[in-house]
Design an enzyme around this catalytic site. Structure first.
Site, PDB file in Angstrom:
ATOM      1  CD1 TRP A 297      -0.054  -1.468   2.973  1.00 49.69           C
ATOM      2  CD2 TRP A 297       0.543   0.401   3.401  1.00 49.69           C
ATOM      3  NE1 TRP A 297       0.755  -1.450   4.323  1.00 49.69           N
ATOM      4  CE2 TRP A 297       1.227  -0.169   4.347  1.00 49.69           C
ATOM      5  CE3 TRP A 297       0.971   1.800   3.255  1.00 49.69           C
ATOM      6  CZ2 TRP A 297       2.052   0.449   5.060  1.00 49.69           C
ATOM      7  CZ3 TRP A 297       1.880   2.595   3.944  1.00 49.69           C
ATOM      8  CH2 TRP A 297       2.404   1.795   4.957  1.00 49.69           C
TER       9      TRP A 297
ATOM     10  CB  ALA B  20      -2.204  -3.594   0.262  1.00 50.20           C
TER      11      ALA B  20
ATOM     12  CD  GLU C 263      12.997  -5.758  -5.062  1.00 54.46           C
ATOM     13  OE1 GLU C 263      13.574  -5.359  -3.985  1.00 54.46           O
ATOM     14  OE2 GLU C 263      13.334  -6.004  -6.054  1.00 54.46           O
TER      15      GLU C 263
END
Length: 452
Positions: free
Chosen positions: A130, A156, A228
């Site tokens: 997000w 998200a 990531e």
């Protein structure tokens, strides 16, 4: 199941979203598989044009998209505009370079002809966070789609409005139906999606725990992952540095997005001789930052995206102070609003040193000398990036091989750039996004050998 996105500044609802049924989800997965067979046959030049179109649509609608970002996760509106425009840049970059990156790689061998070609692999599932709801998606989607793959987005839940707009961008850009699809689902469906025959790889940007869970599932199904994850970047300032410039860079690196960034500077490792000067100047600027409604163009620091995130940051502050850290500035929290906070005399063992602090908290750490500074920097489970501020560029370059992180920046904050590979080491994950490297993650580098 119904999801609701909530404005973290005033706790008002932004939108409601109904989860896909299992039947609807399976239909989308099948559609992705079918779309791949036709999308892969479209010329690279045509795929590049679609992505170039997407970049223009982002620019044309930047204000609308920026407003949604700010409403859903709270970053100041001027930062949201910059995020949308950066997405347009990454679209332009891959549209300009896609054909070159995907061209056959001629290799001289004993063969009459030998080369590597770059073929698409199928549908790629993107599990996105997000904190940069547009940028994280577009930096994956632009190279992945140009390579000929299809994309499935599991965003998200608090930014599903942004996710819908992203799907709309690709539709308006002329990308065929089924090539990019937004999935409104609960995370419980993740394993079923990864197991589906259509899905050939997964990319995730998120927490360490989420990355580990997804990698375990994907590993079970022998499907590639790019992760990531978190970061606890060190920002090292040597005695010879231009302190005013170092402070300016440090403020941007720590307070951008209200500190909610994996690549933000979090541990400020300062030579003892300049520690007091740096902390004083840093504190003065932070104390003058304007907090308020993130839709106001003058607001510099907004709320954190959710109350649980603010609660977590507040816990880290209180525990660090209890263990001996000095509360230099801030430290208060109200709902999602966490005051910009500076802790002095932070040391290993404190949450502010050991943990990723996802919010406007700067940890000030003293180093005896340069060697000690790098030793402190390496004392982390994460490995995204390091900044060094100094006038001695050659000496700073000589330390590059001593840094285990994925990035090493001198006199600049660690940041992502479409032209450079981006990714980390250790608990920060593996794989690379952006540049040619990002495109190569989700292609079949196929060896072709011809003997006449």
């Amino acid at each position: 199941m119904e999801f609701q996105s909530i404005n973290p500044y005033n706790n008002e609802p932004v939108g409601k979203f109904t989860a896909l049924t299992k039947e609807e989800l399976n239909e989308k997965l099948t559609k992705s598989q079918i779309a791949f067979e036709s999308w892969r046959k479209i010329s690279v030049a045509e795929r590049c044009q679609h992505i170039r179109n997407a970049g223009q649509i982002l620019r044309d609608n930047a204000e609308q998209y920026a407003r949604m970002i700010t409403l859903e996760m709270g970053k100041p509106i001027f930062e949201s505009r910059a995020e949308v425009n950066k997405c347009a840049w990454v679209c332009d970059y891959y549209a300009d370079n896609g054909e070159t990156f995907l061209a056959h790689e001629i290799i001289s061998t004993d063969a009459s002809q030998s080369f590597v070609r770059h073929d698409p692999i199928g549908a790629v599932l993107a599990i996105m966070p997000w904190n940069f709801p547009f940028w994280q998606v577009f930096r994956f989607a632009a190279p992945t789609l140009i390579a000929g793959n299809t994309a499935l987005l599991k965003h998200a839940p608090n930014v599903f409005g942004s996710a819908q707009f992203i799907e709309e961008v690709f539709t308006k850009a002329g990308v065929p139906d089924g090539v990019f699809q937004n999935l409104i689902i609960h995370h419980d469906e993740t394993e079923n999606i990864i197991a589906h025959d259509a899905v050939q790889a997964v990319t995730l940007t998120g927490s360490e725990s989420a990355g580990a869970a997804v990698a375990e599932i994907a590993g079970r199904h022998i499907k590639k992952t790019v992760l990531e994850l978190g970061g606890n970047n060190a920002f090292i300032v040597w005695e010879d540095a231009d302190i005013d410039n170092a402070v300016k860079i440090a403020i941007t690196s720590r307070m951008l997005n209200c500190g909610q960034s994996c690549i933000a500077a979090k541990r400020f490792i300062l030579m003892e001789a300049i520690y007091d000067e740096f902390v004083a100047k840093f504190t003065k600027i932070v104390s003058d930052l304007k907090s308020g409604n993130p839709l106001d163009d003058t607001t510099q620091v907004g709320p954190l995206a959710r109350k649980d995130l603010a609660d977590q940051l507040n816990r880290q502050v209180k525990e660090s102070v209890k263990q001996g850290a000095q509360l230099v500035l801030g430290g208060t929290q109200k709902e999602c609003l966490h005051e910009p906070t500076i802790l002095g005399n932070v040391a290993p063992g404190m949450p502010a040193f050991d943990e990723e602090t996802f919010g406007p908290l700067a940890a000030m750490i003293k180093a005896k000398d340069i060697e000690h500074a790098f030793a402190l920097s390496e004392q982390s489970r994460y490995g995204l990036g390091v900044t060094v501020c100094t006038k001695n560029i050659e000496k700073a370059l000589s330390y590059a091989d001593k840094v285990s992180d994925g990035a090493y920046f001198i006199n600049e904050l660690v940041k992502s750039d479409p032209r450079l590979p981006f990714g980390g080491t250790k608990k920060s994950g593996y794989g690379r996004e952006l540049s040619k490297d990002g495109m190569m993650e989700f292609v079949n580098r196929k060896t072709v050998y011809v003997q006449h």
